[in-house]
Design a protein around this motif. Structure first.
Motif, mmCIF file in Angstrom:
data_model
loop_
_atom_site.group_PDB
_atom_site.id
_atom_site.type_symbol
_atom_site.label_atom_id
_atom_site.label_comp_id
_atom_site.label_asym_id
_atom_site.label_seq_id
_atom_site.Cartn_x
_atom_site.Cartn_y
_atom_site.Cartn_z
ATOM 1 N N TYR A 299 48.073 44.407 32.642
ATOM 2 C CA TYR A 299 47.507 43.278 33.385
ATOM 3 C C TYR A 299 47.006 43.765 34.730
ATOM 4 O O TYR A 299 47.432 44.799 35.242
ATOM 5 C CB TYR A 299 48.564 42.193 33.601
ATOM 6 C CG TYR A 299 49.158 41.666 32.316
ATOM 7 C CD1 TYR A 299 48.543 40.641 31.614
ATOM 8 C CD2 TYR A 299 50.329 42.225 31.802
ATOM 9 C CE1 TYR A 299 49.079 40.177 30.422
ATOM 10 C CE2 TYR A 299 50.869 41.766 30.606
ATOM 11 C CZ TYR A 299 50.241 40.733 29.918
ATOM 12 O OH TYR A 299 50.763 40.290 28.734
ATOM 13 N N PHE A 300 46.077 42.990 35.318
ATOM 14 C CA PHE A 300 45.655 43.247 36.684
ATOM 15 C C PHE A 300 45.345 41.934 37.373
ATOM 16 O O PHE A 300 45.201 40.892 36.744
ATOM 17 C CB PHE A 300 44.484 44.226 36.781
ATOM 18 C CG PHE A 300 43.339 44.036 35.821
ATOM 19 C CD1 PHE A 300 43.104 42.836 35.178
ATOM 20 C CD2 PHE A 300 42.451 45.078 35.570
ATOM 21 C CE1 PHE A 300 42.026 42.663 34.314
ATOM 22 C CE2 PHE A 300 41.379 44.929 34.707
ATOM 23 C CZ PHE A 300 41.171 43.727 34.073
ATOM 24 N N SER A 301 45.271 41.982 38.708
ATOM 25 C CA SER A 301 45.075 40.771 39.503
ATOM 26 C C SER A 301 43.623 40.340 39.514
ATOM 27 O O SER A 301 42.713 41.173 39.612
ATOM 28 C CB SER A 301 45.546 41.015 40.944
ATOM 29 O OG SER A 301 45.200 39.923 41.778
ATOM 30 N N ASP A 302 43.397 39.020 39.457
ATOM 31 C CA ASP A 302 42.025 38.513 39.464
ATOM 32 C C ASP A 302 41.323 38.725 40.803
ATOM 33 O O ASP A 302 40.100 38.596 40.899
ATOM 34 C CB ASP A 302 41.975 37.037 39.059
ATOM 35 C CG ASP A 302 42.760 36.127 39.999
ATOM 36 O OD1 ASP A 302 43.341 36.615 40.983
ATOM 37 O OD2 ASP A 302 42.800 34.903 39.726
ATOM 38 N N THR A 303 42.068 39.074 41.852
ATOM 39 C CA THR A 303 41.420 39.304 43.147
ATOM 40 C C THR A 303 40.462 40.481 43.110
ATOM 41 O O THR A 303 39.581 40.592 43.963
ATOM 42 C CB THR A 303 42.462 39.548 44.258
ATOM 43 O OG1 THR A 303 43.311 40.643 43.880
ATOM 44 C CG2 THR A 303 43.306 38.312 44.497
ATOM 45 N N LEU A 304 40.603 41.338 42.120
ATOM 46 C CA LEU A 304 39.712 42.507 42.069
ATOM 47 C C LEU A 304 38.274 42.100 41.778
ATOM 48 O O LEU A 304 37.344 42.836 42.113
ATOM 49 C CB LEU A 304 40.216 43.530 41.052
ATOM 50 C CG LEU A 304 40.103 43.237 39.556
ATOM 51 C CD1 LEU A 304 38.795 43.791 38.997
ATOM 52 C CD2 LEU A 304 41.275 43.852 38.811
ATOM 53 N N ILE A 305 38.075 40.928 41.154
ATOM 54 C CA ILE A 305 36.692 40.483 40.939
ATOM 55 C C ILE A 305 36.330 39.272 41.789
ATOM 56 O O ILE A 305 35.151 38.961 41.949
ATOM 57 C CB ILE A 305 36.387 40.175 39.449
ATOM 58 C CG1 ILE A 305 37.207 39.004 38.930
ATOM 59 C CG2 ILE A 305 36.577 41.392 38.585
ATOM 60 C CD1 ILE A 305 36.757 38.527 37.560
ATOM 61 N N THR A 306 37.330 38.573 42.338
ATOM 62 C CA THR A 306 37.008 37.412 43.162
ATOM 63 C C THR A 306 36.771 37.789 44.617
ATOM 64 O O THR A 306 35.877 37.259 45.269
ATOM 65 C CB THR A 306 38.139 36.371 43.098
ATOM 66 O OG1 THR A 306 39.376 36.963 43.526
ATOM 67 C CG2 THR A 306 38.302 35.841 41.686
ATOM 68 N N LEU A 307 37.554 38.725 45.148
ATOM 69 C CA LEU A 307 37.443 39.081 46.565
ATOM 70 C C LEU A 307 37.190 40.569 46.798
ATOM 71 O O LEU A 307 36.315 40.944 47.571
ATOM 72 C CB LEU A 307 38.711 38.652 47.305
ATOM 73 C CG LEU A 307 38.909 37.139 47.471
ATOM 74 C CD1 LEU A 307 40.262 36.860 48.119
ATOM 75 C CD2 LEU A 307 37.793 36.527 48.312
ATOM 76 N N GLU A 308 37.985 41.417 46.142
ATOM 77 C CA GLU A 308 37.847 42.845 46.397
ATOM 78 C C GLU A 308 36.508 43.391 45.929
ATOM 79 O O GLU A 308 36.060 44.446 46.408
ATOM 80 C CB GLU A 308 38.987 43.604 45.717
ATOM 81 C CG GLU A 308 40.349 43.334 46.338
ATOM 82 C CD GLU A 308 41.462 44.047 45.602
ATOM 83 O OE1 GLU A 308 41.980 45.039 46.147
ATOM 84 O OE2 GLU A 308 41.818 43.614 44.486
ATOM 85 N N ALA A 309 35.848 42.703 45.001
ATOM 86 C CA ALA A 309 34.544 43.154 44.516
ATOM 87 C C ALA A 309 33.456 42.986 45.569
ATOM 88 O O ALA A 309 32.397 43.614 45.485
ATOM 89 C CB ALA A 309 34.159 42.386 43.257
#
Length: 271
Positions: A46-56
């Motif tokens: 699993y990974f956190s959705d922040t990687l595509i919502t904010l960190e991207a």
């Protein structure tokens, strides 16, 4: 035997899913063991959705993204007439944040995400109301009943709140948002997470978003009661203000029972 549920940080999963990156990585042997365990069903990744919502979002564009977020309201009126109660009206008001200006995924991230999904990765996230989310089908399946769903949400929120009380995770962005709202009547009713985009120190905003992402990842990990959080982040850059700093590991273990492993530690754990 049930698979081990592992949440992977960005500094691990990107090298884990791309074979060229994996081969060139200093921990290539350990990453190979972990990848094989995923392929064999020994690990559920699993990974956190922040990687595509904010960190991207590029660091230089993060403040502009937040300040560009608008709140929309939709009013709905339904008039009804009944022979027994007479005329009546039902009025509802929907308030939502408009994130349609999100710049989308970085061109480097898109093929990596595709490889991660092919390998079986699913997103997890926090339950922040009205916040950014990935497409629903990309998440870990929701719990089978409301009791289990509520249990997970409570755990996630409790962890996030505990991080914030120690000045970690979302606390950095909230503080910047509160500072930005001072003396600004137009920001009076704006969430501090959105108002932070108007803060003059845009580099601080970019760093605060990174810390929020780390806090959200750990909170979601705890909420889902996963077994291991795998990262190479020791918080050296941000210092003790980072929830992943080595000085907080004992507290995370004692308070939340979190096992935070490097890839080599994870490989040893499953061997």
């Amino acid at each position: 035997m049930n698979p081990i549920q592992v949440t992977f940080d960005s500094n691990v999963w990107e090298s884990l899913v791309d074979l060229e990156r994996l081969a060139a990585h200093p921990e290539a042997m350990s990453l190979g063991v972990v990848r094989k365990a995923i392929e064999d069903g020994q690990i559920s990744p699993y990974f956190s959705d922040t990687l595509i919502t904010l960190e991207a979002i590029r660091k230089t564009e993060r403040a502009d993204f937040l300040s560009g977020t608008r709140v929309t309201t939709t009013r709905t009126e339904v008039f009804e007439e009944s022979p027994t109660t007479g005329a009546s009206a039902r009025i509802s008001l929907e308030i939502a944040a408009d994130f349609s200006h999100h710049p989308g995924q970085h061109e480097i991230l898109i093929p990596l995400l595709s490889k991660a999904i092919d390998l079986g990765f699913k997103f997890i996230g926090t339950s922040r109301v009205g916040w950014l989310r990935a497409p629903d089908g990309m998440y870990k399946p929701q719990e089978s009943n409301n009791h289990l769903l509520g249990y997970r949400i409570d755990r996630t929120c409790n962890a996030g709140r505990a991080f914030s009380e120690r000045g970690l995770g979302e606390a950095h962005l909230r503080r910047l948002g509160d500072e930005a709202k001072e003396g600004r009547e137009e920001l009076r009713f704006v969430s501090p997470f959105i108002a932070a985009g108007s803060h003059p120190d845009q580099r601080a905003v970019a760093r605060a978003i990174a810390e929020l992402a780390d806090g959200d990842a750990l909170a979601a990990h705890y909420g889902h009661d996963h077994d291991v959080f795998c990262t190479l982040d020791f918080g050296r850059g941000a210092g003790r203000s980072s929830v992943l700093h080595i000085d907080h590991r004992a507290w995370l273990r004692a308070e939340f029972g979190m096992s935070i492993f490097t890839p080599s530690e994870l490989a040893q754990h499953i061997s």
